[in-house]
Design an enzyme around this catalytic site. Structure first.
Site, short mmCIF file in Angstrom:
data_model
loop_
_atom_site.label_atom_id
_atom_site.label_comp_id
_atom_site.label_asym_id
_atom_site.label_seq_id
_atom_site.Cartn_x
_atom_site.Cartn_y
_atom_site.Cartn_z
N CYS A 260 -15.96 -47.88 41.54
CA CYS A 260 -16.59 -48.99 40.83
C CYS A 260 -15.43 -49.89 40.41
O CYS A 260 -14.49 -50.04 41.19
CB CYS A 260 -17.43 -48.50 39.65
SG CYS A 260 -16.61 -47.32 38.56
N GLN A 261 -15.46 -50.47 39.23
CA GLN A 261 -14.32 -51.28 38.82
C GLN A 261 -13.14 -50.41 38.39
O GLN A 261 -12.02 -50.57 38.85
CB GLN A 261 -14.72 -52.21 37.66
CG GLN A 261 -13.59 -53.13 37.18
CD GLN A 261 -13.12 -54.08 38.26
OE1 GLN A 261 -13.93 -54.71 38.94
NE2 GLN A 261 -11.80 -54.18 38.47
#
Length: 369
Positions: A260-261
């Site tokens: 994800c981030q």
């Protein structure tokens, strides 16, 4: 109650059996998933019985719980195994075991219908055998993250040339970590490092975000899960799709990198769901397993609640519907369906964030990552 004699097998005898007739032997490891994944006998299968299954079985366990692998179960039923060998950590006498221990429940289930196979327990368990016969064991120490230069400057295939080692966030340091031989976890920065991905043999990526780009679509296979890291996000509706994708890549001999981030909340949640579903383990056990590999994971509170609900599905015994089982409606990305859960305490899988506030979770989580 055990209906037939269960004999102890010494490590030296077991070693000879493995060396000469391993294909005629079914090895059932009754240790925890965590212990089994760290180190195990080559060719063995892990017996995992959840507390829910044990409680509902009341000492009478079916073969489908002891041997979830259909091919192995079929071979046993067909009488194709000469011996079934069970082991735990260090048991030397069967009488020492609790009646509700995983190995004793497995012994009872197998002894009721052995189908021509002799049943043994390994004297001294894995602890003794691994020390005497290490050549027959796999030792999978928690892997060290890939060590490559942190700065993407002048690195071929890098998608970002603005980062420097100075001030690099903790979640971007090092490299992707191996959760399983075919499953890796990390951040969006790692996903932008083509050199890292290629060095690990990654063939596919799961992007668990709505705004992180897929940098190398012509080189890797991608699956996007556009979920925000918020308490209102319904990530559980993507669990089965993500699990199927990972399994499809695994079947083809590939490796999946989930990000994800920051590689802390959303992507960690997907990896936890995969471990829980495919290995039939509780959330806390899967959490400990992943955290040992990437210590900074911390799914937000809502995601932890959805994982707890997923746990109730994964560990619920598959049996016919019972009286008193609640019928509940779940929302699957906007489509209303009705599902009957057989376990009496089941709760909606896709509840809104507001309905999760009562869930008590012993694992510390951060509000957002």
């Amino acid at each position: 109650m055990v209906n037939m004699e269960i004999c102890a097998m010494d490590c030296c005898v077991f070693k000879g059996l493995l060396a000469e007739r391993a294909h005629k032997c079914l090895i059932l490891d009754c240790r925890s998933f965590f212990a089994f994944s760290s180190s195990s006998i080559i060719g063995s299968s892990n017996v995992r019985l959840s507390t829910i299954v044990k409680r509902r079985a009341k000492g009478s366990m079916g073969l489908e719980h002891i041997i979830p692998n259909e091919e192995q179960r079929g071979r046993l039923v067909a009488g194709m195994y000469e011996a079934v060998v069970l082991l735990d950590e260090r048991t030397s006498e069967l009488d020492m075991l609790r009646k509700d221990s995983t190995m004793m429940l497995a012994v009872n289930a197998l002894s009721r219908d052995p189908r021509g196979s002799r049943i043994y327990f390994l004297k001294g368990g894995y602890e003794t055998f691994s020390s005497q016969c290490p050549e027959f064991c796999n030792k999978n120490s928690p892997p060290v993250a890939l060590s490559l230069p942190l700065s993407p400057n002048n690195v071929p295939g890098s998608a970002d040339s603005n980062c420097t080692p100075c001030g690099t966030p903790l979640y971007d340091q090092g490299g992707p970590v191996e959760i399983l031989p075919f499953l890796y976890l990390g951040s969006a920065y790692h996903a932008s490092r083509k050199d890292m991905l290629e060095a690990l043999g990654i063939t596919a990526l799961i992007n668990v975000s709505a705004n992180c780009p897929n940098h190398f679509e012509g080189h890797f296979q991608y699956k996007s899960i556009p979920v925000e890291d918020s308490h209102k996000a319904d990530i559980s509706s993507w669990f089965n799709e993500a699990i199927d994708f990972i399994d499809s890549i695994k079947t083809c001999g590939g490796r999946v990198f989930v990000h994800c981030q920051a590689g802390i909340s959303r992507s960690a949640t997907i990896c936890l769901a995969y471990l829980m579903r495919t290995n039939r383990v509780k959330l806390d056990e899967a959490f400990e397993f992943v955290k040992q590999r990437r210590s900074i994971i911390s799914p937000n509170f809502s995601f932890m609640g959805q994982l707890l609900q997923f746990e109730s599905q994964v560990l619920a015994p598959s049996c016919s519907a019972e009286a008193g089982s609640p019928t509940i409606s779940v929302l699957d990305r906007g489509t209303s369906t009705t599902t009957v859960f057989n376990f009496p305490v089941s709760i909606p899988v896709h509840s809104g964030a507001n309905s999760l506030s009562y869930l008590q979770n012993p694992i510390t989580t951060s509000p957002s990552c």
